[in-house]
Scaffold this active site. Structure first.
Site, PDB file in Angstrom:
ATOM      1  N   ASP A   1       0.856  -1.174   0.000  1.00 60.76           N
ATOM      2  CA  ASP A   1       0.000   0.000   0.000  1.00 60.76           C
ATOM      3  C   ASP A   1       0.901   1.236   0.000  1.00 60.76           C
ATOM      4  OD1 ASP A   1      -2.307   1.608   0.337  1.00 60.76           O
ATOM      5  OD2 ASP A   1      -1.926   1.696   2.483  1.00 60.76           O
TER       6      ASP A   1
ATOM      7  N   THR B   1      -2.558   1.282  -4.729  1.00 59.80           N
ATOM      8  CA  THR B   1      -3.089   2.408  -3.961  1.00 59.80           C
ATOM      9  C   THR B   1      -4.398   2.888  -4.569  1.00 59.80           C
ATOM     10  OG1 THR B   1      -2.611   4.667  -3.220  1.00 59.80           O
ATOM     11  CG2 THR B   1      -1.704   4.025  -5.334  1.00 59.80           C
TER      12      THR B   1
ATOM     13  N   ARG C   1      -5.848   3.979  -8.173  1.00 61.79           N
ATOM     14  CA  ARG C   1      -7.316   3.972  -8.168  1.00 61.79           C
ATOM     15  C   ARG C   1      -7.862   2.565  -7.926  1.00 61.79           C
ATOM     16  NH1 ARG C   1      -8.688   9.063  -7.160  1.00 61.79           N
ATOM     17  NH2 ARG C   1      -8.385  10.520  -8.875  1.00 61.79           N
TER      18      ARG C   1
ATOM     19  N   LYS D   1      -7.259  -4.913  -5.115  1.00 63.84           N
ATOM     20  CA  LYS D   1      -5.922  -5.220  -4.595  1.00 63.84           C
ATOM     21  C   LYS D   1      -5.765  -6.728  -4.409  1.00 63.84           C
ATOM     22  CE  LYS D   1      -5.128  -0.879  -2.059  1.00 63.84           C
ATOM     23  NZ  LYS D   1      -4.748  -0.287  -0.753  1.00 63.84           N
TER      24      LYS D   1
ATOM     25  N   ASP E   1      -6.584  -2.758   3.269  1.00 67.39           N
ATOM     26  CA  ASP E   1      -5.504  -3.656   2.841  1.00 67.39           C
ATOM     27  C   ASP E   1      -5.700  -5.087   3.333  1.00 67.39           C
ATOM     28  OD1 ASP E   1      -4.095  -1.460   1.689  1.00 67.39           O
ATOM     29  OD2 ASP E   1      -3.427  -0.895   3.699  1.00 67.39           O
TER      30      ASP E   1
END
Length: 1170
Positions: A450, A723, A834, A840, A865
C-alpha cells in the site's frame, strides 16, 4: 390475531436460535436447514405467514428490560439466546483425551505410525511394538502436554472474565451479579474505565449530548478514542428509574463477526402514540472488550451475549496458510513412503525366492508345524510384507514434525526480540501472529505494498487550497516576512471580488463542517494531538489524519472549528464571531464512493449540502464552478506527490431536504441490504453540485522507505504499489521512493489510453515494447535490476484492470490476463492506482496463481488492505495510524516499512536456511539409519532379523540425534547479519526454494546411501575374519550391529558439526553432549554402570566392542571415509563453482585472518614510533 396455522412457519425461528445457542455441529445445522426448506416448500404454503417473516428471516427481536410490547403491537416469536459465558478453550476435563487424540491422529504421519504400532501388536514382527510405540507416545504426549497447558491457561482466563461483576437494572434498582449470568435484553450500567461485558446498544450516558468515548485496543488495537451516540429518544434517561421505565423492542441482524458493521432499529413505545422507529448502526453499538473513557457512566441493553458477541466471533482463526517448505516436506515424505513400500516388496519377493529350496525353507533345526504348512501362501506373503514394513518404517521420521513445530515456534521469538525492529517513537515492536510461515519470508518474489501509511508516514500536513483559481498557502514567506495566519496568497488572479469572497468563505465553512473530527480538552485525552493554534486549548481527534490536517490548515487561514454541541456545529470566523450550524445529516465516507457529505442548516435558515472527496468522484457530479482551473491545479499538485480533495456544495430547498430525509430514513431503518439502499440514496442526493475548490495535503515518505525498496529490488524481489490515490500522486511517490528511476521507461495502461485505443491494441503495443530489447526472449522473472536491459515500469488504474479481468464476449478472459502478466513479468516495478480493496486482492491472486506460482507478500496498514493481506502467501501489517485492522489480520506486524528489509533479508534468509537443513538432515540421517537394516536382510536369509537393539531403534530419533539439529535450526548463521543487509543479492541464492529442490534432495539421499554402505560393509569386512578379543571371545551379531550404530551416530552428528558456521557454547554443549550421552547410555544399557540391568542381548556388548583395538581403528576409519565425500564436494564446489554466499563466507574468513595481522602491525608501528 394470527391464525393457529401461523405457528408452523415460525418453526424456523424456534429451531434456528436453538441450534445457534447449542452450538450444533455443521452437519446438524445443514440437516436442520434441509428440514426447514422442505417444510417451507411442502407444508408451510398451506398456512398464512407469521408477521414479518418475509423480512426478518435473518434478524432477532429483543425486548428491552424483558418487557413485552403493548397489546396490538406487531407480534414477535421469542427466541432463545446463549448466556454470557465466554468459552475460548477447546477442551473440557472429560473430552480432552479423546478430542486431542482425534486431532493428533488426523495428521498423516501420526496415523501412519499408529497403524505400524497396531500391526506390531497384531502380527509376529521382528521388532518390539515398543520401538514404534514409544516414539509415537513421546510425540503425542509432548504435543498433548503443550496443548493441554495452553488450554488450561485459556480456562483460567475464561473463568476470570465470566466471574467479573456487572451492574444491571432490575425493578428500577442497581443489582450486581456475575458476567456469565447476563441475558439478552438486560439493561446494564458501565462506569468509566470499565470494559463492556457484552455487546450493548447505547441508550444514554451522563453527558447531555448523549455521547460517550471508548477505546477498542483489545479488539482492533486502536488506542484512539472513538465517539458513540445514544439513541435519540433515550439519551435523556440519566437515572436507573428513568431507564427502567423504557418500553422498547430492538430488531437487529443475527450475530456476525464484522466489528465495523451493524444493522438494526429500535421501536420505542409510548402510552398514546404509535412506536417511534429509529435506525441503529455501528455508532450505537458498544462492543464487548472495548473500554469506556472520559464518560462517568452509560446505560445499554444487551443484544449479543457470550459466544455470539463480535469479539467471540472473531476468535476463529484465519484460513490456514502453508509454506513452500511444508509442501516440499510432504512430497519428500511421499517419496520415502514409496521407497519404504519398494523395500518391503523387494524383500518379500526375495524371501520367497530364497525359500524356494526346501532346506532353506525348513532347516533341520527349525521344522514347521502342520498348521504353518497349510497356511495360505498369499496370507503368509502379506504378513511378511507387513513385517518388512514394520522393520523399515523408521525411514519415515516421526519426530521430524515435532522438531519442525518446535523450531518454528521458538524461532519466531527472534523476530519479537529484535531490538533493531523496535520503534522508539511509537513504542511498538514487531508481532508474530503465526509462526507457520517463518521460512516463507526467505522465499518472497513479489511484494505488494500500500502507499498511504505504508510507504508514507500518514502524517498529513496542509499545504494549500485552491478556491476558484486562487491559491491560498498558510504561513507563506513573502519578502522575508511571514504573513499573518489569516492571509491568503493570490498566485493566479488578483484579489477576489465580492462574489469571490463569498465563495472563499463558503469553502472555508465547508471544510470546517464536512468532517467527523472531535474536539477535546487537553486533560480529556490520552496522547492528544494539539491544535496548532496555541491560543486555543482544543485538540482535534479523528480516525482520518487527512481530516485533522484540513481542519488545522483552515484554522491557520482564519476559520476555526470549535465543537459539536447539542447537534450544533460551532465555528469561529475571521471576525472572531461564532457561527452555529445545525447538523441535520451525515452521509458517511466509504472507500467505494470516495466522498462524504453533511447537510446543515445555517442560522439564517438556509440548508446546505457540503461534499468533499476524490476528484474522480466529485467532478462528475458538478454542474457549476471553475472546473478547468481547479482540475489543472489538482493535477499539478498530484504530480508533486500531494494528496488532493475537491470540495463542492449545493443549497437545498426545504422540499428537497424533506425528500432527502425520507429517502435516508427509509434506507437507514432497512434491515436487509441497508448498505446498498444507503448507497443508492447517497447517489440521488449528492448530485447537481457547485464546485468550490480543492485542497492539497502532503504525506511525507517514511524514513528509509527508498533504501528499503532499493535493497529489495537488488535482492531480486519485484515491488508493486497498490493504492487508491490518483495516478499522478502515486507516480510522484514512486519516483521519490526509487521504485521508478530516471532511467525507467514508464508505460501506461490507463482508462484514458484505452479510450483512445482498444484494450487489445494497447496490450499488444505494450507487449512489443517490453520484449523489443530481448527479442522473443522473456526477461528473467527474478532479474530485478539489470544494467544490460532497459528497465520498464508499468502504471495501471482500477478501471483498466476491471476490463482486463472482465470475461470477453466469447466467454474467456485468459488471453488478456496472460498478455497482461507477460507485460508485468518484464517490468521491474508496477504501480496500480485507483484500486478498490477487492481489486488489490485480485491483483495478488492473479500473480499468485500465474504459471510460475511465485511466493507473494502483501503489506499494508489499513482496513482496505486486509483483503490483499489475507490473499497473499505472507501478509504483513504495518502498525500505523489507520487503526490495527491490518496488523490484526496479518501473519506478521512491523512498526515501519523500513523494518521489512531486515525481516526478509536477515530473518527470512536465516529461517529458510535453517529449516531446509533440518528437513534434508532428518531424511539423510534416517536413510543412514535404515539402509544398513535393508542390506542386513541379504545376509540373514530375509528372516526379518533386526540389526540394531530395540533401545537403539527407539532412541535414535528421540535422544541421540534430535537436539543438535534443533539447536542448529535455531541458531545457525552461515553469513553475518551485517553482511546480509549490506549485500541484498545474497537473498537470490535461496530463491525459488533452492535448498529443497530435487537436485539437492537427491544429493542428500545418495549421501545417506553412501554412508550407509560404508557403515555396513566397512563393519562387515572388518568382521569377515572373525575378530577375537584379547580374552579369546568372538564378536557376534549384536556387536556387529552396535558397531554399525556407533559409527552412524558419530558420523551424522559430525556431519552436522561440519555444516555449522556459527559456533556458540550451546552448540558445543549439545553436539558433544549428545555423543557423550550415547556412550553413557550404552554403558548403562550394557550393564557396565548399572550391573543390575543385565539385559540378556546387550549385556556387556558395548564394552566388549570397545575392548578390541581393531574396533577402535574401524570406527575412526569408517567415520573418516563417510565424511570424506561431503568434505571433498564442499571444497571443490567452493573453488570451482562458488555461490555468492560462499564467496562472501570466504571473504569474511580472509578478513578475520587479516585483522589480527593488521592489529599486530599497528602495535609494532606504534611501538617504533615511541
Amino acid at each position: 390475531m394470527q391464525s393457529p396455522g401461523a405457528e408452523w412457519p415460525c418453526l424456523r425461528y424456534r429451531l434456528l436460535p436453538w441450534a445457534h445457542a447449542l452450538f450444533l455441529p455443521t452437519l446438524a445445522m445443514e440437516t436442520l436447514n434441509i428440514v426447514v426448506a422442505f417444510c417451507s416448500q411442502k407444508i408451510w404454503p398451506v398456512f398464512p405467514q407469521c408477521a414479518g417473516e418475509e423480512n426478518w428471516v435473518d434478524s432477532r427481536t429483543i425486548y428491552v428490560g424483558h418487557k413485552e410490547p403493548p397489546p396490538g403491537a406487531e407480534a414477535y416469536i421469542p427466541q432463545r439466546y446463549p448466556d454470557n459465558r465466554i468459552v475460548s478453550s477447546k477442551y473440557t476435563f472429560w473430552n480432552f483425551i479423546p478430542k486431542n487424540l482425534f486431532e493428533q491422529f488426523r495428521r498423516i504421519a501420526n496415523f501412519y505410525f499408529l497403524i505400524i504400532f497396531l500391526v506390531q501388536l497384531i502380527i509376529d514382527t521382528p521388532t518390539s511394538p515398543v520401538t514404534s510405540g514409544l516414539p509415537l507416545f513421546f510425540v503425542i504426549t509432548v504435543t498433548a502436554i503443550k496443548q493441554g497447558y495452553e488450554d488450561w491457561l485459556r480456562h483460567k482466563a475464561d473463568n476470570a472474565m465470566n466471574q467479573c461483576p456487572v451492574h444491571f437494572i432490575q425493578h428500577g434498582k442497581l443489582v450486581r451479579k456475575q458476567s456469565r449470568k447476563l441475558r439478552v435484553g438486560d439493561i446494564v450500567m458501565v462506569k468509566e474505565d470499565e470494559t463492556f461485558p457484552c455487546d450493548l446498544i447505547f441508550l444514554s450516558s451522563n453527558r447531555g449530548d448523549g455521547t460517550c468515548h471508548v477505546t477498542t485496543a483489545s479488539l482492533d488495537g486502536e488506542s484512539s478514542h472513538k465517539t458513540h451516540y445514544a439513541v435519540q429518544d433515550t439519551k435523556g434517561f440519566h437515572t436507573e428509574e428513568d431507564v427502567d421505565r423504557l418500553h422498547a423492542t430492538i430488531e437487529c441482524e443475527q450475530p456476525q463477526p464484522d466489528l465495523y458493521k451493524f444493522v438494526g432499529r429500535i421501536n420505542v413505545y409510548s402510552d398514546l402514540n404509535d412506536p417511534v422507529v429509529r435506525p441503529l448502526g455501528s455508532e450505537n453499538l458498544l462492543l464487548r472488550g472495548a473500554t469506556l473513557k472520559n464518560t462517568e457512566k452509560i446505560f445499554g441493553v444487551a443484544i449479543y451475549t457470550g459466544m455470539e458477541t463480535k469479539m467471540a466471533l472473531n476468535y476463529q482463526s484465519k484460513s490456514q496458510k502453508r509454506s513452500a517448505v511444508e509442501k516440499s516436506m510432504n512430497v519428500f515424505l511421499i517419496v520415502y513412503l514409496c521407497i519404504l513400500v519398494s523395500k518391503a516388496l523387494v524383500n518379500t519377493v526375495l524371501k520367497y525366492v530364497w525359500q524356494s529350496e526346501p532346506f532353506r525353507d525348513e532347516p533341520w533345526y527349525n521344522q514347521k508345524t502342520e498348521s504353518e504348512r497349510q497356511r495360505n501362501l498369499f496370507l503368509r506373503a502379506f504378513t511378511d510384507f507387513l513385517a518388512f514394513m514394520v522393520l523399515f518404517n523408521y525411514i519415515i521420521p516421526v519426530s521430524m514434525y515435532v522438531t519442525v513445530e518446535m523450531q518454528k515456534f521458538l524461532g519466531s521469538y527472534f523476530i519479537s526480540w529484535d531490538e533493531d525492529m523496535f520503534d522508539e517513537e511509537t513504542g511498538e515492536g514487531p508481532l508474530v501472529n503465526t509462526s507457520d510461515l517463518n521460512e516463507e519470508l526467505g522465499q518472497v518474489e513479489y511484494i505488494f505494498t500500500d502507499k498511504t501509511g505504508t510507504l508514507t508516514e500518514n502524517n498529513m500536513a496542509f499545504k494549500e487550497c485552491c478556491i476558484e483559481g486562487q491559491v491560498y498557502v498558510p504561513h507563506v514567506i513573502c519578502n522575508g516576512q511571514v504573513l499573518p495566519d489569516s492571509s491568503g496568497i493570490d498566485m493566479i488572479d488578483s484579489s477576489p471580488g465580492v462574489s469571490g469572497r463569498e465563495r472563499e468563505e463558503l469553502f472555508f465553512r465547508a471544510l470546517c463542517l464536512c468532517h467527523t473530527v472531535q474536539v477535546k480538552d487537553d486533560d480529556q485525552v490520552d496522547g492528544p494531538r494539539k491544535s496548532p493554534d496555541s491560543g486555543k486549548s482544543c485538540v482535534y481527534i479523528s480516525s482520518s489524519p487527512d481530516e485533522v490536517a484540513l481542519v488545522e490548515g483552515i484554522q491557520r487561514l482564519g476559520f476555526t472549528y470549535l465543537r459539536l454541541k447539542d447537534n450544533y456545529m460551532e465555528i469561529l470566523n475571521r471576525n472572531d464571531d461564532i457561527e452555529r450550524f445545525e447538523l441535520l445529516e451525515i452521509l458517511s465516507f466509504d472507500s467505494v464512493r470516495r466522498r462524504m457529505s453533511v447537510i446543515v442548516r445555517a442560522a439564517t435558515g438556509e440548508i446546505y449540502l457540503f461534499c468533499k472527496g476524490a476528484d474522480s468522484s466529485i467532478f462528475p457530479r458538478v454542474t457549476e464552478g471553475r472546473v478547468d482551473q481547479i482540475r489543472a491545479r489538482v493535477e499539478r499538485n498530484a504530480v508533486e506527490g500531494l494528496r488532493t480533495l475537491c470540495v463542492a456544495y449545493k443549497s437545498m430547498a426545504p422540499e428537497e431536504y424533506e425528500g432527502a430525509c425520507r429517502l435516508l430514513q427509509a434506507a437507514k431503518v432497512a434491515l436487509q441490504d441497508r448498505e446498498k439502499k444507503l448507497a443508492e440514496a447517497y447517489e440521488q442526493i449528492e448530485r447537481d453540485l457547485i464546485l468550490l475548490g480543492a485542497t492539497a495535503v502532503e504525506d511525507r515518505l517514511q524514513e528509509k522507505a527508498a533504501d528499503t525498496i532499493e535493497a529489495l529490488q537488488k535482492a531480486g524481489i519485484k515491488v508493486w504499489v497498490l493504492t487508491g490515490d490518483k495516478m499522478e500522486t502515486a507516480a510522484a511517490t514512486c519516483y521519490a521512493c526509487k521504485l521508478f528511476r530516471r532511467s525507467t521507461q514508464v508505460l501506461e495502461l490507463t482508462t484514458k489510453r484505452i479510450e483512445e485505443q482498444s484494450l487489445h491494441d494497447v496490450l499488444f503495443e505494450l507487449s512489443k515494447t517490453v520484449l523489443r530489447c530481448s527479442g522473443s526472449l522473456t526477461r528473467d522473472n527474478f532479474s530485478g535490476l539489470s544494467a544490460d536491459m532497459q528497465d520498464y515500469g508499468l502504471i495501471i488504474d482500477g478501471a483498466a484492470l476491471s476490463l482486463i479481468m472482465k470475461p470477453r464476449e466469447d466467454g474467456s478472459s485468459s488471453n488478456y490476463r496472460e498478455l497482461f502478466l507477460e507485460i508485468c513479468r518484464n517490468c521491474s516495478a508496477v504501480l496500480c492506482c485507483r484500486m478498490a480493496p477487492l481489486q488489490k486482492a485480485q491483483i495478488v491472486k492473479l500473480i499468485k496463481f500465474s504459471k510460475e506460482h511465485p511466493i507473494t507478500l502483501a503489506i499494508g496498514d489499513g482496513a482496505n488492505d486486509v483483503s490483499m493481506i489475507l490473499e497473499a502467501h505472507v501478509g504483513i501489517g504495518v502498525i500505523g495510524k489507520e487503526g490495527r485492522q491490518a496488523a490484526r489480520n496479518s501473519d506478521y506486524a512491523i512498526p515501519k516499512f523500513k523494518h521489512l528489509k531486515k525481516m526478509l533479508l536477515v530473518h527470512g534468509h536465516f529461517y529458510y536456511i535453517r529449516i531446509s537443513e533440518l528437513v534434508q538432515y532428518f531424511f539423510y540421517k534416517n536413510v543412514c539409519f535404515i539402509f544398513p537394516q535393508f542390506l542386513y536382510q541379504f545376509f540373514c536369509g530375509f528372516s526379518q532379523q533386526t540389526l540394531y537393539d530395540t533401545a537403539y531403534l527407539t532412541l535414535y530419533n528421540i535422544s541421540f540425534t534430535s537436539l543438535p539439529i534443533l539447536l542448529y535450526s535455531l541458531m545457525e548463521q552461515h553469513v553475518g547479519i551485517d553482511m546480509l543487509q549490506r549485500d541484498p543479492s545474497l537473498y537470490r541464492d535461496i530463491a525459488k526454494n533452492a535448498l529443497l529442490r530435487w537436485r539437492v534432495f537427491t544429493y542428500w539421499t545418495f549421501l545417506g546411501l553412501f554412508d550407509a554402505l560404508v557403515f555396513f560393509f566397512g563393519a562387515y569386512f572388518m568382521f569377515e575374519n572373525t575378530v577375537v578379543t584379547s580374552g579369546g571371545q568372538m564378536f557376534g551379531n549384536w556387536t556387529f550391529g552396535t558397531l554399525v550404530f556407533t559409527v552412524m551416530v558419530f558420523t551424522v552428528t559430525l556431519k552436522l558439526a561440519l555444516d555449522t558456521h556459527y559456533w556458540t557454547w550451546i552448540n558445543h554443549f549439545v553436539i558433544w553432549g549428545s555423543l557423550l550421552f550415547y556412550i553413557v547410555f550404552s554403558l548403562l544399557w550394557g550393564g557396565i554402570i548399572w550391573p543390575f540391568l543385565s539385559y540378556q542381548r546387550m549385556y556387556y556388548v558395548f564394552m566388549h566392542m570397545l575392548s578390541s583395538g581393531p574396533a577402535w581403528l574401524g570406527i575412526i576409519l569408517l567415520i573418516t571415509v563417510s565424511l570424506l565425500p561431503d568434505v571433498l564436494k564442499k571444497v571443490l564446489c567452493r573453488q570451482l563453482w562458488p555461490t555468492a554466499t560462499e564467496r562472501t563466507q570466504a571473504r569474511n574468513q580472509c578478513l578475520s585472518v587479516e585483522q589480527p595481522t593488521v592489529f599486530m602491525l599497528s602495535q609494532t608501528s606504534s611501538g617504533l614510533s615511541f
